[in-house]
Design a protein around this motif. Structure first.
Motif, short mmCIF file in Angstrom:
data_model
loop_
_atom_site.label_atom_id
_atom_site.label_comp_id
_atom_site.label_asym_id
_atom_site.label_seq_id
_atom_site.Cartn_x
_atom_site.Cartn_y
_atom_site.Cartn_z
N GLU A 1 0.98 -0.91 -0.38
CA GLU A 1 0.15 0.06 0.05
C GLU A 1 0.70 1.59 -0.32
O GLU A 1 0.44 1.90 -0.42
CB GLU A 1 -1.21 -0.17 1.26
CG GLU A 1 -1.96 -0.98 0.92
CD GLU A 1 -2.65 -0.68 -0.09
OE1 GLU A 1 -3.48 0.18 -0.60
OE2 GLU A 1 -2.94 -1.89 -1.17
N ALA A 2 1.59 0.87 0.29
CA ALA A 2 2.94 2.31 0.43
C ALA A 2 3.75 2.21 -1.05
O ALA A 2 4.36 3.54 -1.49
CB ALA A 2 3.88 2.26 1.12
N ALA A 3 3.54 1.59 -2.09
CA ALA A 3 4.21 1.33 -3.48
C ALA A 3 2.55 2.13 -4.32
O ALA A 3 2.11 1.06 -4.36
CB ALA A 3 4.22 0.44 -3.73
N ARG A 4 2.87 2.99 -4.88
CA ARG A 4 1.86 3.46 -5.53
C ARG A 4 2.90 4.35 -7.41
O ARG A 4 2.34 5.31 -7.76
CB ARG A 4 0.98 4.91 -5.57
CG ARG A 4 0.42 4.59 -3.94
CD ARG A 4 -1.21 3.66 -4.47
NE ARG A 4 -1.64 3.33 -2.95
CZ ARG A 4 -2.87 2.51 -3.16
NH1 ARG A 4 -3.80 2.87 -3.74
NH2 ARG A 4 -3.49 2.73 -1.78
N GLY A 5 3.40 3.61 -7.40
CA GLY A 5 4.68 3.95 -9.00
C GLY A 5 3.50 3.23 -10.15
O GLY A 5 2.89 3.06 -10.24
N PRO A 6 4.32 3.76 -11.16
CA PRO A 6 3.56 3.60 -12.48
C PRO A 6 3.38 2.07 -12.66
O PRO A 6 2.69 1.74 -13.86
CB PRO A 6 4.77 3.84 -13.37
CG PRO A 6 6.15 3.85 -13.02
CD PRO A 6 5.95 4.14 -11.05
#
Length: 437
Positions: free
Chosen positions: A345-350
């Motif tokens: 949930e802390a990762a919202r990359g491409p």
């Protein structure tokens, strides 16, 4: 001032309530830790223990320091009443802690702490007091997070100065145990991630967990939109948003889960792709070193290290794999799932998409279903003596390997009876047993 004040507790004879409990009473916040200055600490402690049903014991008989552990997690510390209580209060760290309350409700406030309480300001009593005990620099960051106050400008400058002088060796570093206790108080707050960021801002993180700072400016790409350091703080934030009661070991694991990335970063010379192969293994080793340095108990160090080392495990694609996942990592569950979810949930990359998030959620659901189906490991179908007889070998590693292979087969539901277990061990012995576990 902040809310309706609770009634004052029963005062020992001639006692002055000081420090955090006095501060919290004035704020209208219930307290569980009470600091008393009393004429007779030993006698007051014994009487307080008798009345409360607690236990009294000396902390330092030479100086007359006593403690009472009372029911409900309430703690009372009792020290001798100083001859000059005002001078004693003025030796404290911050004005909001330099307060005393008598049994009749009269308040001693020689440093203007009540005004700072009203303005939600954390102000030092004096620069000299901060330097006399440099741990107070860490305490400043902790109080900002736990009290929701903001450092007054002059106090913030003094804290930064203490951090610089500690780093330069002009001031002695506090004992690691004391630093650890301040960190744990900060990590125990709902806004722990912001508290860690504040340690970095004040120049204290480099003195505490310098390994964590190695992730600053380390870009990741792919699933990630933050550098390694920012992602670590965001993972802690995401964890506490979902599990506000998370134990300290899990909070540490969330904060340190990617601490190995800076040391494993590699760039493919052809594609330019960035990778961090093995960062979970390096991170597990670094985590163990960090927490050992901070004097955490060995079992807590091992648990955090194991969580960090396992956080990159692939989630199962089917029910059988889910049962295997639960069997092999049962002692880390459900904390491992909480860590993995916080990381995700802390990762919202491409590379992050709704489809990938759904696939990840399905993997979680499979593990949770398998854990609910088998909350504890099934009892052994064969003991060591039986396995040795079947294999025709004395005690040794081969017996342990067979026992582990059998336990996993039982957990997967492939073996359910002693006869089936014997057949399994015979088949195992005739195959390539070294690859089974």
């Amino acid at each position: 001032m902040f809310g309706r004040r609770a009634p004052l507790p029963e005062f020992p004879p001639g006692a002055l309530l000081v420090g955090g409990a006095a501060r919290d009473w004035l704020r209208g916040v219930p307290a569980k830790d009470f600091d008393w200055a009393v004429p007779d600490p030993a006698g007051a402690a014994q009487e307080l223990a008798r009345v409360s049903g607690g236990a009294a014991f000396p902390l330092d008989e030479g100086r007359g320091y006593w403690r009472v552990s009372a029911p409900g997690g309430v703690q009372h510390d009792l020290v001798p009443l100083p001859i000059d209580v005002t001078a004693d209060l003025l030796r404290r760290d911050f004005t909001v802690n330099a307060l005393g309350v008598w049994a009749d409700g009269r308040v001693l406030d020689p440093a203007g702490g009540r005004a700072d309480l009203r303005s939600r300001q954390l102000r030092m009593v004096s620069r000299e007091n901060l330097r006399a005990d440099p741990l107070r620099a860490w305490r400043a960051a902790r109080f900002e997070g736990t009290l929701g106050f903001r450092l007054e400008a002059g106090t913030e400058a003094a804290v930064r100065e203490v951090a610089v002088d500690l780093g330069a060796g002009r001031l002695p570093l506090p004992a690691w145990e004391r630093v650890r206790d301040e960190l744990h108080a900060l990590l125990g707050s709902p806004d722990a991630a912001r508290g860690v960021a504040r340690l970095e801002d004040l120049g204290l993180l480099v003195l505490t967990v310098p390994e964590l700072r190695e992730g600053r400016g380390v870009a990741q790409g792919g699933f990630h939109h933050l550098d390694v350091f920012g992602h670590s703080l965001e993972a802690l934030h995401q964890l506490l948003a979902r599990r506000p009661d998370a134990p300290l070991t899990l909070r540490w694991a969330a904060l340190l889960h990617d601490v190995g990335k800076a040391r494993t970063r590699a760039v493919d010379p052809v594609t330019g792709r960035v990778s961090f192969h093995g960062h979970e293994r390096v991170g597990a080793e670094l985590s163990a070193g960090i927490l050992t340095r901070l004097k955490l108990p060995g079992d807590e160090v091992r648990r955090v290290s194991a969580l960090v080392g396992a956080h990159m495990l692939p989630l199962p694609a089917n029910e059988r794999e889910a049962r295997r996942f639960v069997h092999r990592r049962r002692e880390l569950l459900p904390d491992l799932l909480s860590l993995m979810l916080a990381d995700r949930e802390a990762a919202r990359g491409p590379s992050s998409s709704e489809a990938s998030r759904r696939a990840y959620a399905r993997g979680f659901e499979r593990v949770l279903a398998a854990l609910e189906e088998q909350p504890s490991a099934p009892p052994p179908l064969l003991d060591g003596q039986e396995i040795m007889a079947l294999l025709g070998v004395p005690p040794g590693p081969r017996v342990g390997m067979a026992a582990r292979a059998l336990a996993e087969a039982a957990a997967l539901g492939e073996v359910t009876t002693p006869d089936g277990a014997r057949a399994f061990v015979r088949a195992w012995a005739g195959g390539d047993s070294t690859t089974l576990m």
